[in-house]
Design an enzyme around this catalytic site. Structure first.
Site, PDB file in Angstrom:
ATOM      1  N   ALA A  68       0.808  -1.221   0.000  1.00  0.00           N
ATOM      2  CA  ALA A  68       0.000   0.000   0.000  1.00  0.00           C
ATOM      3  C   ALA A  68       0.837   1.265   0.000  1.00  0.00           C
ATOM      4  CB  ALA A  68      -0.934  -0.008   1.209  1.00  0.00           C
TER       5      ALA A  68
ATOM      6  N   HIS B 238      -3.598 -10.121  -4.730  1.00  0.00           N
ATOM      7  CA  HIS B 238      -4.939 -10.056  -4.146  1.00  0.00           C
ATOM      8  C   HIS B 238      -6.004  -9.696  -5.171  1.00  0.00           C
ATOM      9  CE1 HIS B 238      -3.016  -9.252   0.076  1.00  0.00           C
ATOM     10  NE2 HIS B 238      -2.770 -10.462  -0.403  1.00  0.00           N
TER      11      HIS B 238
ATOM     12  N   CYS C 221     -17.570 -13.396 -12.893  1.00  0.00           N
ATOM     13  CA  CYS C 221     -18.760 -14.186 -12.593  1.00  0.00           C
ATOM     14  C   CYS C 221     -18.376 -15.331 -11.668  1.00  0.00           C
ATOM     15  CB  CYS C 221     -19.372 -14.721 -13.881  1.00  0.00           C
ATOM     16  SG  CYS C 221     -20.782 -15.825 -13.594  1.00  0.00           S
TER      17      CYS C 221
END
Length: 263
Positions: A23, A133, A141
């Site tokens: 991050a 991630h 779907c």
């Protein structure tokens, strides 16, 4: 030779260089962080975004996910100098792969931006990008696995289609690893293989407390790689690092690139 010169020399002379990002590389672009002071999970209940809830209450999951998506992508984020430095190192053959914990898609944007500005776009293959991630800009779907851009699907959900569904009748879900899910085995295996095969392993903007990222610098070090950590805070992997830089990634990465590529 100072720390950045040592890293640059290792990258320039090593056969394989791999970067892991967290991050901290996207925070300078304005992307909200999830944990820590004023992190996303200070304002949202992470328990509402589990795989179990998606299965048992997909409409409720999607209603809450709409609010979270607005928080994450309510503003237009652009790659910063650190993203672009890594993309340029990859384009020029000095970086062999990027592993990222981030789901914001900014590494892909940086690669496209660097290629667009390059005078020679035919020099080699695309830099491998392993999004550990997933990518929040996509949905897939849950039944047939079809992937598509997230924005039109979130627009449908905002217009009342809760949950939004695929043409096959399956329910769309964010193309990210949800709480309660394990990372795909192939992704973990590939990340670990890249760490073991690297001559230089850079961990950039990551706290190195969440698996599989937490173990990757140790795997690289055990295989003899030069390990560099670039982050503002201490990490559990500092003990295996050859070089630690506690400086701003948007300053350090362009400096490393300049030293690797020379005048």
């Amino acid at each position: 030779m100072d720390d950045l010169e040592r890293l640059a020399d290792a990258i320039g002379n090593g056969a394989t260089a791999v970067a892991l990002t967290g991050a901290g590389i996207s925070a300078p672009s304005g992307v909200p962080t999830f944990r820590g002071d004023d992190g996303v999970w200070e304002r949202f209940d992470e328990g509402q975004f589990t795989y179990g809830r998606f299965r048992s209450d997909p409409a409720g999951f999607w209603a809450d996910r709409l609010d979270l998506q607005r928080e994450l992508f309510g503003d237009e984020f652009a790659p910063n100098a650190a993203h672009e430095a890594l993309a340029a190192l990859g384009r020029d053959g000095h970086l062999d792969a990027i592993l990222t914990q981030n789901t914001d898609g900014l590494h892909g944007d940086a690669a496209a931006s660097v290629a667009d500005r390059s005078a020679d776009e035919s020099g080699g293959d695309d830099l491998p990008l392993l999004e550990l991630h997933g990518n929040a800009r996509r949905v897939r779907c849950a039944d047939c696995g079809t992937r598509t851009a997230a924005e039109p699907i979130f627009d449908r959900a905002a217009d009342g289609e809760l949950p939004p569904t695929c043409d096959c009748g399956g329910i769309y879900r964010p193309d990210v690893v949800l709480f309660g899910e394990q990372l795909p085995g192939a992704v973990i295996q590939r990340a670990r293989s890249l760490a073991r095969e690297s001559d230089v392993f850079l961990a950039i903007g990551s706290s190195l407390v969440v698996e599989p990222a937490a173990s990757l610098p140790r795997l690289a070090a055990a295989s003899g790689a030069t390990v560099g950590i670039v982050t503002l805070d201490r990490t559990p992997c500092d003990g295996v690092a050859d070089v630690i830089c506690r400086d701003d990634v948007v300053e350090v990465l362009p400096d490393i690139r300049a030293l690797v590529e020379g005048p």
